[in-house]
Design a protein around this motif. Structure first.
Motif, PDB file in Angstrom:
ATOM      1  N   LEU A 131       0.824  -1.204   0.000  1.00  0.00           N
ATOM      2  CA  LEU A 131       0.000   0.000   0.000  1.00  0.00           C
ATOM      3  C   LEU A 131       0.863   1.261   0.000  1.00  0.00           C
ATOM      4  O   LEU A 131       1.611   1.525   0.938  1.00  0.00           O
ATOM      5  N   LYS A 132       0.732   2.010  -1.109  1.00  0.00           N
ATOM      6  CA  LYS A 132       1.528   3.232  -1.279  1.00  0.00           C
ATOM      7  C   LYS A 132       1.242   4.230  -0.159  1.00  0.00           C
ATOM      8  O   LYS A 132       0.120   4.371   0.295  1.00  0.00           O
ATOM      9  N   GLY A 133       2.312   4.869   0.294  1.00  0.00           N
ATOM     10  CA  GLY A 133       2.165   5.911   1.303  1.00  0.00           C
ATOM     11  C   GLY A 133       2.017   5.371   2.715  1.00  0.00           C
ATOM     12  O   GLY A 133       1.802   6.134   3.646  1.00  0.00           O
ATOM     13  N   THR A 134       2.110   4.045   2.902  1.00  0.00           N
ATOM     14  CA  THR A 134       2.087   3.481   4.257  1.00  0.00           C
ATOM     15  C   THR A 134       3.432   2.807   4.534  1.00  0.00           C
ATOM     16  O   THR A 134       4.230   2.604   3.618  1.00  0.00           O
ATOM     17  N   VAL A 135       3.656   2.429   5.797  1.00  0.00           N
ATOM     18  CA  VAL A 135       4.906   1.757   6.133  1.00  0.00           C
ATOM     19  C   VAL A 135       4.978   0.363   5.503  1.00  0.00           C
ATOM     20  O   VAL A 135       6.034  -0.267   5.495  1.00  0.00           O
ATOM     21  N   GLY A 136       3.837  -0.123   4.994  1.00  0.00           N
ATOM     22  CA  GLY A 136       3.817  -1.444   4.358  1.00  0.00           C
ATOM     23  C   GLY A 136       4.293  -1.414   2.913  1.00  0.00           C
ATOM     24  O   GLY A 136       4.518  -2.461   2.306  1.00  0.00           O
ATOM     25  N   GLU A 137       4.443  -0.206   2.353  1.00  0.00           N
ATOM     26  CA  GLU A 137       4.880  -0.105   0.960  1.00  0.00           C
ATOM     27  C   GLU A 137       6.242  -0.781   0.805  1.00  0.00           C
ATOM     28  O   GLU A 137       7.101  -0.666   1.692  1.00  0.00           O
ATOM     29  N   HIS A 138       6.421  -1.485  -0.299  1.00  0.00           N
ATOM     30  CA  HIS A 138       7.643  -2.243  -0.630  1.00  0.00           C
ATOM     31  C   HIS A 138       7.745  -3.578   0.100  1.00  0.00           C
ATOM     32  O   HIS A 138       8.738  -4.268  -0.037  1.00  0.00           O
ATOM     33  N   PHE A 139       6.724  -3.956   0.900  1.00  0.00           N
ATOM     34  CA  PHE A 139       6.782  -5.248   1.572  1.00  0.00           C
ATOM     35  C   PHE A 139       5.826  -6.261   0.943  1.00  0.00           C
ATOM     36  O   PHE A 139       5.473  -7.266   1.556  1.00  0.00           O
ATOM     37  N   ALA A 140       5.397  -5.994  -0.296  1.00  0.00           N
ATOM     38  CA  ALA A 140       4.683  -6.993  -1.084  1.00  0.00           C
ATOM     39  C   ALA A 140       5.429  -7.120  -2.397  1.00  0.00           C
ATOM     40  O   ALA A 140       5.857  -6.115  -2.975  1.00  0.00           O
ATOM     41  N   LEU A 141       5.644  -8.352  -2.843  1.00  0.00           N
ATOM     42  CA  LEU A 141       6.289  -8.580  -4.135  1.00  0.00           C
ATOM     43  C   LEU A 141       5.383  -9.475  -4.963  1.00  0.00           C
ATOM     44  O   LEU A 141       4.789 -10.421  -4.437  1.00  0.00           O
ATOM     45  N   ASN A 142       5.271  -9.152  -6.249  1.00  0.00           N
ATOM     46  CA  ASN A 142       4.460  -9.960  -7.140  1.00  0.00           C
ATOM     47  C   ASN A 142       5.223 -10.306  -8.397  1.00  0.00           C
ATOM     48  O   ASN A 142       5.868  -9.443  -8.997  1.00  0.00           O
ATOM     49  N   VAL A 143       5.157 -11.577  -8.761  1.00  0.00           N
ATOM     50  CA  VAL A 143       5.821 -12.057  -9.957  1.00  0.00           C
ATOM     51  C   VAL A 143       4.752 -12.581 -10.916  1.00  0.00           C
ATOM     52  O   VAL A 143       4.356 -13.743 -10.842  1.00  0.00           O
ATOM     53  N   PRO A 144       4.231 -11.695 -11.778  1.00  0.00           N
ATOM     54  CA  PRO A 144       3.173 -12.084 -12.717  1.00  0.00           C
ATOM     55  C   PRO A 144       3.779 -12.828 -13.902  1.00  0.00           C
ATOM     56  O   PRO A 144       4.748 -12.360 -14.485  1.00  0.00           O
ATOM     57  N   ILE A 145       3.223 -13.991 -14.232  1.00  0.00           N
ATOM     58  CA  ILE A 145       3.855 -14.863 -15.219  1.00  0.00           C
ATOM     59  C   ILE A 145       2.861 -15.233 -16.324  1.00  0.00           C
ATOM     60  O   ILE A 145       1.732 -15.604 -16.036  1.00  0.00           O
ATOM     61  N   PRO A 146       3.298 -15.146 -17.594  1.00  0.00           N
ATOM     62  CA  PRO A 146       2.444 -15.596 -18.699  1.00  0.00           C
ATOM     63  C   PRO A 146       2.264 -17.119 -18.664  1.00  0.00           C
ATOM     64  O   PRO A 146       2.980 -17.811 -17.932  1.00  0.00           O
ATOM     65  N   SER A 147       1.350 -17.650 -19.479  1.00  0.00           N
ATOM     66  CA  SER A 147       1.083 -19.087 -19.430  1.00  0.00           C
ATOM     67  C   SER A 147       2.237 -19.892 -20.016  1.00  0.00           C
ATOM     68  O   SER A 147       3.051 -19.384 -20.781  1.00  0.00           O
ATOM     69  N   GLY A 148       2.321 -21.157 -19.604  1.00  0.00           N
ATOM     70  CA  GLY A 148       3.239 -22.106 -20.220  1.00  0.00           C
ATOM     71  C   GLY A 148       4.672 -22.083 -19.716  1.00  0.00           C
ATOM     72  O   GLY A 148       5.535 -22.737 -20.313  1.00  0.00           O
ATOM     73  N   ILE A 149       4.956 -21.378 -18.624  1.00  0.00           N
ATOM     74  CA  ILE A 149       6.342 -21.308 -18.125  1.00  0.00           C
ATOM     75  C   ILE A 149       6.882 -22.722 -17.867  1.00  0.00           C
ATOM     76  O   ILE A 149       6.166 -23.586 -17.367  1.00  0.00           O
ATOM     77  N   ASP A 150       8.144 -22.946 -18.255  1.00  0.00           N
ATOM     78  CA  ASP A 150       8.727 -24.280 -18.077  1.00  0.00           C
ATOM     79  C   ASP A 150       9.618 -24.341 -16.835  1.00  0.00           C
ATOM     80  O   ASP A 150       9.832 -23.330 -16.151  1.00  0.00           O
ATOM     81  N   ASP A 151      10.146 -25.535 -16.549  1.00  0.00           N
ATOM     82  CA  ASP A 151      10.936 -25.771 -15.331  1.00  0.00           C
ATOM     83  C   ASP A 151      12.136 -24.832 -15.213  1.00  0.00           C
ATOM     84  O   ASP A 151      12.374 -24.244 -14.165  1.00  0.00           O
ATOM     85  N   ARG A 152      12.883 -24.731 -16.325  1.00  0.00           N
ATOM     86  CA  ARG A 152      14.117 -23.935 -16.303  1.00  0.00           C
ATOM     87  C   ARG A 152      13.794 -22.469 -16.002  1.00  0.00           C
ATOM     88  O   ARG A 152      14.455 -21.820 -15.187  1.00  0.00           O
ATOM     89  N   GLN A 153      12.774 -21.953 -16.669  1.00  0.00           N
ATOM     90  CA  GLN A 153      12.414 -20.548 -16.477  1.00  0.00           C
ATOM     91  C   GLN A 153      11.865 -20.290 -15.080  1.00  0.00           C
ATOM     92  O   GLN A 153      12.158 -19.269 -14.451  1.00  0.00           O
TER      93      GLN A 153
END
Ligand code: ZL4
Ligand code: CA
Ligand code: ZN
Length: 406
Positions: free
Chosen positions: A245-267
């Motif tokens: 949440l921007k502007g709060t002390v919680g900002e920067h304590f969430a990380l998101n890794v959005p991934i397209p379909s079909g990702i393989d083991d190596r990736q």
């Protein structure tokens, strides 16, 4: 004589109650208790219970659930069944939560995003209350073992229901056992890292701690623009720019890794180890909660990734190598034989056991569940039947890691 040994120098506790298998979301609903039954069959069949302290879970109390959830919602969940639903909805106390009805609604929505219609994500079904308070009880008992230092790794495959909100069910999740666990942990551990490898975004957990700098949430999930049918992959949140949440002390304590379909083991390995490694280094957690949703496996009925059980397990091994107090939870997973294989394999990894790859079919009561022409009876079976097109470009994934790193 089965070769299973207890891990050297640390303890693992396992929390379960077979009564969670009595629940039925509905005939064709993807969430099936059978996946938990099969997991239990494999874990016991291989003898992994000799490697752990096993605990029969007891139901969580309403007071414990109120530590996160709205009191009216908790009372409703404790009393609801297909028989009591209509009467409860009519009570003034709960009626105020019922959304207004529309002419062309396909499902009849009650309060708290609950419904008795078959098409609902969060139906009201027989045995529901028992199921909810039991999986929550298992997670809270597992958490207690960790916070009192009676164990080093605690496991509950029936938990990990990451979408539930404070006063609303969402995406097959009613009680957010993960949030309740982390709230308990914060009384003992200065910082808790939450890692979520379910194919869906761990939105409920992220939202609950969006103002809390002592909890870092990190979710890997399928994410992308609208598909042909005009829908986003559920729940549609978890963009890379979402970092708390921007502007709060919680900002920067969430990380998101959005991934397209079909990702393989190596990736996936590249992404998981680069981002998780950096998160651990930067946040320096005192304990870790790992949600191991098995719908990120290739061939899942709802998922769209192509990763194998071996790579799914390597995420567990990677996190375990930190030697921090670790809570391992289940989550999604909709192709039951794969879910059971993955979670049994991960129970073996947690206890430092190596299992023979050919599932000895005489160890399970229903061997036909693991005997499949397409899959063979291997534990880490490589070939899948329905793989998704790989939409992931290496350069984009590298770009993502750089972006998250800043
Ligand atoms: C079903 O077959 O994307 C529910 C849900 C019920 C029974 C028959 C009814 C047929 C797939 C899903 C109509 C189904 C219409 N039945 C379902 C926007 C949606 C509204 C509901 O792994 N329709 C909602 C939730 C996701 C949506 C995923 C993942 C949980 C977790 C942690 C939750 N909801 C569109 C879909 C079926 C059903 C078949 C279904 N629902 C697939 N994806 C969703 O992260 C445990
Ligand atoms: Ca996830
Ligand atoms: Zn999921």
């Amino acid at each position: 004589e089965n070769g299973i040994t207890r891990p050297k120098g640390y303890k693992v506790s396992f929390h379960y109650n077979s009564r969670v298998e009595d629940m039925h979301f509905g005939k064709t609903h993807p969430m099936k208790p059978w996946r938990l039954t099969l997991t239990k069959h494999l874990v016991l069949g291989y003898g992994l219970h000799y490697a752990m302290d096993t605990y029969e879970a007891v139901a969580a109390g309403k007071d414990q659930v109120r530590a996160f959830h709205d009191p009216d919602y908790v009372d409703f969940l404790a009393q609801v069944s297909p028989q009591t639903f209509a009467d409860l909805c009519a009570m003034p106390r709960f009626a105020k939560y019922c959304p207004p009805k529309h002419e062309n609604d396909t499902i009849d929505l009650g309060p708290f995003n609950l419904s008795t219609s078959a098409g609902a994500d969060c139906p009201v079904f027989d045995g529901m209350s028992t199921y909810l308070f039991l999986y929550t009880g298992a997670t809270l008992a597992a958490t207690h073992q960790l916070t009192t230092q009676q164990t080093d790794i605690a496991v509950n495959w029936s938990g990990g229901l990451h979408h539930a909100h404070r006063g609303e069910a969402s995406g097959f999740c009613y009680i957010n056992d993960i949030v309740l666990s982390i709230l308990d942990m914060l009384r003992y551990f200065p910082r808790v890292l939450y890692i979520d490898i379910d194919v869906h975004h761990g939105d409920g957990v992220e939202e609950a701690f969006q103002r809390q700098p002592r909890v870092m949430t990190l979710s890997y999930h399928r994410y992308g623009p609208y598909d042909e049918t005009g829908h986003k992959f559920f729940p549609g949140t978890g963009d890379i720019t979402d970092t708390g949440l921007k502007g709060t002390v919680g900002e920067h304590f969430a990380l998101n890794v959005p991934i397209p379909s079909g990702i393989d083991d190596r990736q996936y390995k590249f992404l998981f180890e680069a981002v998780t490694g950096r998160a651990i280094e930067a946040f320096n957690p005192s304990a870790i909660v790992l949600q191991c949703g098995a719908d990120s496996l290739g061939g899942d009925r709802l998922g769209q990734f192509n990763i194998n059980i071996k790579q799914h397990g390597e995420c567990v091994s990677f996190v375990k190598r930190t030697r921090l107090p670790l809570l391992i939870l289940g989550g999604g997973g909709y192709t039951a034989r794969n879910v059971a294989r993955a979670w049994c394999h991960e129970t073996a990894l947690a206890t430092d056991n190596v299992l023979p790859d050919a599932i000895p079919l005489d160890i399970v009561p229903r061997p036909e569940a693991f005997q499949n022409r397409a899959h063979g009876n291997g534990l880490l079976y490589p070939p899948f039947q329905r793989l998704h097109n790989n939409e992931c470009k290496d350069a984009d994934l590298e770009g993502m890691v750089k972006k998250i790193d800043t």
